[in-house]
Design a protein around this motif. Structure first.
Motif, PDB file in Angstrom:
ATOM      1  N   PRO A 166      44.258  32.651  38.804  1.00  0.00           N
ATOM      2  CA  PRO A 166      44.159  33.081  37.408  1.00  0.00           C
ATOM      3  C   PRO A 166      45.159  32.357  36.528  1.00  0.00           C
ATOM      4  CG  PRO A 166      45.449  34.658  38.648  1.00  0.00           C
ATOM      5  CD  PRO A 166      44.927  33.663  39.649  1.00  0.00           C
ATOM      6  N   GLN A 167      44.880  32.303  35.254  1.00  0.00           N
ATOM      7  CA  GLN A 167      45.831  31.760  34.302  1.00  0.00           C
ATOM      8  C   GLN A 167      47.075  32.659  34.314  1.00  0.00           C
ATOM      9  OE1 GLN A 167      45.312  28.997  31.541  1.00  0.00           O
ATOM     10  NE2 GLN A 167      44.425  28.391  33.500  1.00  0.00           N
ATOM     11  N   LEU A 168      48.216  32.072  34.594  1.00  0.00           N
ATOM     12  CA  LEU A 168      49.434  32.850  34.763  1.00  0.00           C
ATOM     13  C   LEU A 168      50.137  33.037  33.425  1.00  0.00           C
ATOM     14  CD1 LEU A 168      50.702  31.161  38.037  1.00  0.00           C
ATOM     15  CD2 LEU A 168      49.456  33.329  37.800  1.00  0.00           C
ATOM     16  N   PRO A 169      50.343  34.282  33.001  1.00  0.00           N
ATOM     17  CA  PRO A 169      50.865  34.545  31.663  1.00  0.00           C
ATOM     18  C   PRO A 169      52.375  34.380  31.582  1.00  0.00           C
ATOM     19  CG  PRO A 169      50.543  36.610  32.807  1.00  0.00           C
ATOM     20  CD  PRO A 169      50.046  35.533  33.734  1.00  0.00           C
ATOM     21  N   HIS A 170      52.880  34.503  30.370  1.00  0.00           N
ATOM     22  CA  HIS A 170      54.312  34.544  30.141  1.00  0.00           C
ATOM     23  C   HIS A 170      54.920  35.647  31.000  1.00  0.00           C
ATOM     24  CE1 HIS A 170      57.948  33.753  27.924  1.00  0.00           C
ATOM     25  NE2 HIS A 170      58.046  35.000  27.510  1.00  0.00           N
ATOM     26  N   GLU A 171      56.049  35.328  31.653  1.00  0.00           N
ATOM     27  CA  GLU A 171      56.743  36.268  32.542  1.00  0.00           C
ATOM     28  C   GLU A 171      55.919  36.622  33.780  1.00  0.00           C
ATOM     29  OE1 GLU A 171      59.802  36.582  31.849  1.00  0.00           O
ATOM     30  OE2 GLU A 171      60.236  37.962  30.215  1.00  0.00           O
ATOM     31  N   TYR A 172      55.078  35.691  34.217  1.00  0.00           N
ATOM     32  CA  TYR A 172      54.210  35.967  35.365  1.00  0.00           C
ATOM     33  C   TYR A 172      55.001  36.337  36.604  1.00  0.00           C
ATOM     34  CZ  TYR A 172      55.351  31.769  38.072  1.00  0.00           C
ATOM     35  OH  TYR A 172      56.005  30.839  38.843  1.00  0.00           O
ATOM     36  N   GLN A 173      56.239  35.843  36.719  1.00  0.00           N
ATOM     37  CA  GLN A 173      56.997  36.033  37.961  1.00  0.00           C
ATOM     38  C   GLN A 173      57.305  37.494  38.261  1.00  0.00           C
ATOM     39  OE1 GLN A 173      58.365  34.680  35.195  1.00  0.00           O
ATOM     40  NE2 GLN A 173      60.017  36.114  34.745  1.00  0.00           N
ATOM     41  N   PHE A 174      57.256  38.349  37.241  1.00  0.00           N
ATOM     42  CA  PHE A 174      57.542  39.764  37.457  1.00  0.00           C
ATOM     43  C   PHE A 174      56.324  40.559  37.925  1.00  0.00           C
ATOM     44  CE2 PHE A 174      61.063  39.448  34.054  1.00  0.00           C
ATOM     45  CZ  PHE A 174      61.999  39.100  35.013  1.00  0.00           C
ATOM     46  N   HIS A 175      55.134  39.978  37.824  1.00  0.00           N
ATOM     47  CA  HIS A 175      53.909  40.708  38.168  1.00  0.00           C
ATOM     48  C   HIS A 175      53.589  40.504  39.651  1.00  0.00           C
ATOM     49  CE1 HIS A 175      53.499  41.632  33.988  1.00  0.00           C
ATOM     50  NE2 HIS A 175      53.472  40.360  33.669  1.00  0.00           N
ATOM     51  N   LEU A 176      54.335  41.228  40.475  1.00  0.00           N
ATOM     52  CA  LEU A 176      54.327  40.956  41.906  1.00  0.00           C
ATOM     53  C   LEU A 176      53.065  41.407  42.618  1.00  0.00           C
ATOM     54  CD1 LEU A 176      58.082  41.718  42.616  1.00  0.00           C
ATOM     55  CD2 LEU A 176      56.955  39.478  42.658  1.00  0.00           C
ATOM     56  N   ASP A 177      52.109  41.973  41.883  1.00  0.00           N
ATOM     57  CA  ASP A 177      50.798  42.186  42.487  1.00  0.00           C
ATOM     58  C   ASP A 177      50.025  40.868  42.571  1.00  0.00           C
ATOM     59  OD1 ASP A 177      50.697  42.231  39.682  1.00  0.00           O
ATOM     60  OD2 ASP A 177      48.757  43.244  39.681  1.00  0.00           O
ATOM     61  N   LEU A 178      50.492  39.841  41.859  1.00  0.00           N
ATOM     62  CA  LEU A 178      49.868  38.516  41.922  1.00  0.00           C
ATOM     63  C   LEU A 178      50.462  37.710  43.068  1.00  0.00           C
ATOM     64  CD1 LEU A 178      49.981  37.503  38.135  1.00  0.00           C
ATOM     65  CD2 LEU A 178      47.935  38.114  39.437  1.00  0.00           C
ATOM     66  N   PRO A 179      49.647  37.132  43.929  1.00  0.00           N
ATOM     67  CA  PRO A 179      50.178  36.278  44.993  1.00  0.00           C
ATOM     68  C   PRO A 179      51.059  35.151  44.461  1.00  0.00           C
ATOM     69  CG  PRO A 179      47.871  36.765  45.404  1.00  0.00           C
ATOM     70  CD  PRO A 179      48.174  37.292  44.036  1.00  0.00           C
ATOM     71  N   ASP A 180      50.710  34.595  43.292  1.00  0.00           N
ATOM     72  CA  ASP A 180      51.494  33.499  42.729  1.00  0.00           C
ATOM     73  C   ASP A 180      52.888  33.962  42.315  1.00  0.00           C
ATOM     74  OD1 ASP A 180      49.267  31.814  43.023  1.00  0.00           O
ATOM     75  OD2 ASP A 180      48.461  32.452  41.089  1.00  0.00           O
ATOM     76  N   ALA A 181      53.012  35.205  41.885  1.00  0.00           N
ATOM     77  CA  ALA A 181      54.330  35.753  41.560  1.00  0.00           C
ATOM     78  C   ALA A 181      55.155  35.933  42.820  1.00  0.00           C
ATOM     79  CB  ALA A 181      54.188  37.068  40.817  1.00  0.00           C
ATOM     80  N   ARG A 182      54.505  36.287  43.921  1.00  0.00           N
ATOM     81  CA  ARG A 182      55.223  36.413  45.186  1.00  0.00           C
ATOM     82  C   ARG A 182      55.654  35.038  45.689  1.00  0.00           C
ATOM     83  NH1 ARG A 182      51.040  40.106  45.883  1.00  0.00           N
ATOM     84  NH2 ARG A 182      50.002  38.985  47.580  1.00  0.00           N
ATOM     85  N   THR A 183      54.851  34.021  45.411  1.00  0.00           N
ATOM     86  CA  THR A 183      55.279  32.650  45.714  1.00  0.00           C
ATOM     87  C   THR A 183      56.536  32.319  44.927  1.00  0.00           C
ATOM     88  OG1 THR A 183      53.042  31.875  46.211  1.00  0.00           O
ATOM     89  CG2 THR A 183      54.632  30.211  45.551  1.00  0.00           C
ATOM     90  N   ALA A 184      56.553  32.678  43.640  1.00  0.00           N
ATOM     91  CA  ALA A 184      57.724  32.414  42.797  1.00  0.00           C
ATOM     92  C   ALA A 184      58.949  33.166  43.310  1.00  0.00           C
ATOM     93  CB  ALA A 184      57.425  32.791  41.352  1.00  0.00           C
ATOM     94  N   LEU A 185      58.761  34.395  43.752  1.00  0.00           N
ATOM     95  CA  LEU A 185      59.881  35.158  44.298  1.00  0.00           C
ATOM     96  C   LEU A 185      60.445  34.473  45.533  1.00  0.00           C
ATOM     97  CD1 LEU A 185      61.705  37.649  44.518  1.00  0.00           C
ATOM     98  CD2 LEU A 185      59.826  38.822  45.721  1.00  0.00           C
ATOM     99  N   GLN A 186      59.573  34.013  46.423  1.00  0.00           N
ATOM    100  CA  GLN A 186      60.046  33.334  47.624  1.00  0.00           C
ATOM    101  C   GLN A 186      60.754  32.024  47.272  1.00  0.00           C
ATOM    102  OE1 GLN A 186      60.019  34.606  50.880  1.00  0.00           O
ATOM    103  NE2 GLN A 186      61.499  32.924  50.984  1.00  0.00           N
ATOM    104  N   GLN A 187      60.218  31.283  46.295  1.00  0.00           N
ATOM    105  CA  GLN A 187      60.876  30.055  45.856  1.00  0.00           C
ATOM    106  C   GLN A 187      62.254  30.356  45.270  1.00  0.00           C
ATOM    107  OE1 GLN A 187      59.866  26.682  45.920  1.00  0.00           O
ATOM    108  NE2 GLN A 187      58.318  27.424  47.356  1.00  0.00           N
ATOM    109  N   THR A 188      62.367  31.470  44.565  1.00  0.00           N
ATOM    110  CA  THR A 188      63.653  31.890  44.003  1.00  0.00           C
ATOM    111  C   THR A 188      64.656  32.172  45.119  1.00  0.00           C
ATOM    112  OG1 THR A 188      62.614  32.814  42.024  1.00  0.00           O
ATOM    113  CG2 THR A 188      64.790  33.673  42.618  1.00  0.00           C
ATOM    114  N   ILE A 189      64.216  32.904  46.125  1.00  0.00           N
ATOM    115  CA  ILE A 189      65.093  33.221  47.259  1.00  0.00           C
ATOM    116  C   ILE A 189      65.476  31.950  48.002  1.00  0.00           C
ATOM    117  CG2 ILE A 189      65.172  34.399  49.486  1.00  0.00           C
ATOM    118  CD1 ILE A 189      63.298  36.548  48.167  1.00  0.00           C
ATOM    119  N   ASP A 190      64.520  31.043  48.190  1.00  0.00           N
ATOM    120  CA  ASP A 190      64.811  29.777  48.875  1.00  0.00           C
ATOM    121  C   ASP A 190      65.854  28.974  48.089  1.00  0.00           C
ATOM    122  OD1 ASP A 190      62.946  30.451  50.793  1.00  0.00           O
ATOM    123  OD2 ASP A 190      61.370  29.130  50.002  1.00  0.00           O
TER     124      ASP A 190
END
Length: 354
Positions: free
Chosen positions: A322-346
């Motif tokens: 899906p088109q990822l909106p502003h502040e998408y990283q906080f919407h952790l029901d989205l798999p792409d946001a969980r990717t961002a969280l893991q990248q942040t931790i890495d």
């Protein structure tokens, strides 16, 4: 320069039931703005306050919904929490929340996070669930409040946040902070403010122009994490439509000047023009459905790369769905946001030691 882009979901592709889509409710909330623009436009052409209060109300609802969504993703890790710690005595806004693993027996690398909200809304409570998630990974995390416009006029927020860093440095032991490993982070307007603090700390010429003495030394910065931020005010001024109206109103309110794009406010807030080779290693991300990604985050990442700063990016191809909106990283029901969280931790694991 490390560059990473993605077009695949995270490995854990478990999707939440369709009824749980608070990020869509945020879109719906933002969608009511066209209906009220006509009502506030005339008043807003004279003073931005009424328009700003409407924008604040919409953003506040969106922030509350997003925080509620994130709370569903909290782990069972026990945390030590210190809430509403005053870092200065001159304002009710100068408070912070501190989270760390209850099992910690010493100071930890520390993420200092500045919330977004177009400089006129938002609060540390909006990002508290995300900071709890990161703290569970073995970090001390700190969410900062500051005086928003119109109650405070630029650069008040910058000076307050600089004072917060001084407090954190002075009280590092009691807060569980390793003062030699501080990561400055933020989202949206908070991303701009985090970039401004990092620039203030690492560029003496910029500190002189701002007339602010940095509270900590460049060597204390382990990194910066910039999500969906603003770094070029001239590009922001060129935005049209409802989004452009919203940002221009917010900036007028925050700066106290209708001519913010052409005065010292726009010049000093445009950190893309002031970053140097001494800027800390940086993680920067934005969604492909967010205009700010193309106008702000990608150009900023390129500028840092040109200077030789180590940059880790997470951007998504334009046709990504899906088109990822502003502040998408906080919407952790989205798999792409969980990717961002893991990248942040890495990123944190790569640039800090425990």
């Amino acid at each position: 320069m490390n560059t990473h882009s993605a077009d695949a979901p995270a490995a854990d592709d478990d999707r939440a039931p369709r009824r749980r889509r608070p990020w869509r409710r945020t879109r719906i909330a933002l969608g009511i703005l066209p209906a009220i623009v006509g009502v506030v436009a005339i008043v807003g052409s004279i003073t931005p306050r009424l328009s700003a209060m409407v924008i604040r109300a919409v953003f506040t609802k969106g922030g509350e919904d997003t925080a509620a969504e994130m709370r569903g993703r909290l782990t069972d890790t026990k945390l030590t929490e210190r809430l509403d710690v005053a870092y200065a005595d001159d304002s009710a806004d100068t408070i912070m929340d501190v989270f760390s693993p209850a099992s910690a027996d010493g100071p930890l690398p520390t993420i200092v996070w500045i919330h977004g909200g177009a400089w006129i809304s938002g609060s540390k409570e909006d990002v508290a669930p995300y900071l709890r998630i990161l703290a569970a990974e073995g970090y001390t995390t700190i969410g900062l409040d500051y005086t928003r416009g119109p109650e405070g006029v630029y650069p008040l927020a910058v000076t307050q946040l600089n004072t917060a860093l001084a407090y954190i440095d002075e009280h590092a032991a009691e807060l569980g902070v390793d003062p030699s490993q501080i990561v400055l982070a933020g989202d949206s307007a908070g991303g701009q403010l985090a970039s401004q603090l990092a620039t203030l700390i690492t560029n003496p010429d910029y500190a002189d122009i701002m007339g602010i003495t940095p509270s900590i030394a460049p060597a204390q910065l382990a990194g910066a994490m910039l999500n969906c931020g603003v770094y070029d005010l001239s590009a922001l001024a060129e935005l049209g439509g409802l989004i452009g109206w919203g940002f221009k109103t917010s900036m007028w309110t925050y700066s106290g000047s209708k001519d913010w794009a052409n005065d010292a406010t726009g010049a000093t807030m445009s950190t893309i023009d002031w970053v140097s080779a001494d800027f800390p290693p940086t993680y920067i991300s934005g969604g492909n459905g967010d205009d700010l990604t193309w106008l702000q985050s990608i150009p900023m990442s390129k500028r840092l790369g040109e200077l030789g700063v180590e940059v880790t990016t997470l951007f998504w191809p334009a046709p990504h769905e899906p088109q990822l909106p502003h502040e998408y990283q906080f919407h952790l029901d989205l798999p792409d946001a969980r990717t961002a969280l893991q990248q942040t931790i890495d990123f944190l694991n790569a640039h800090t030691t425990r």
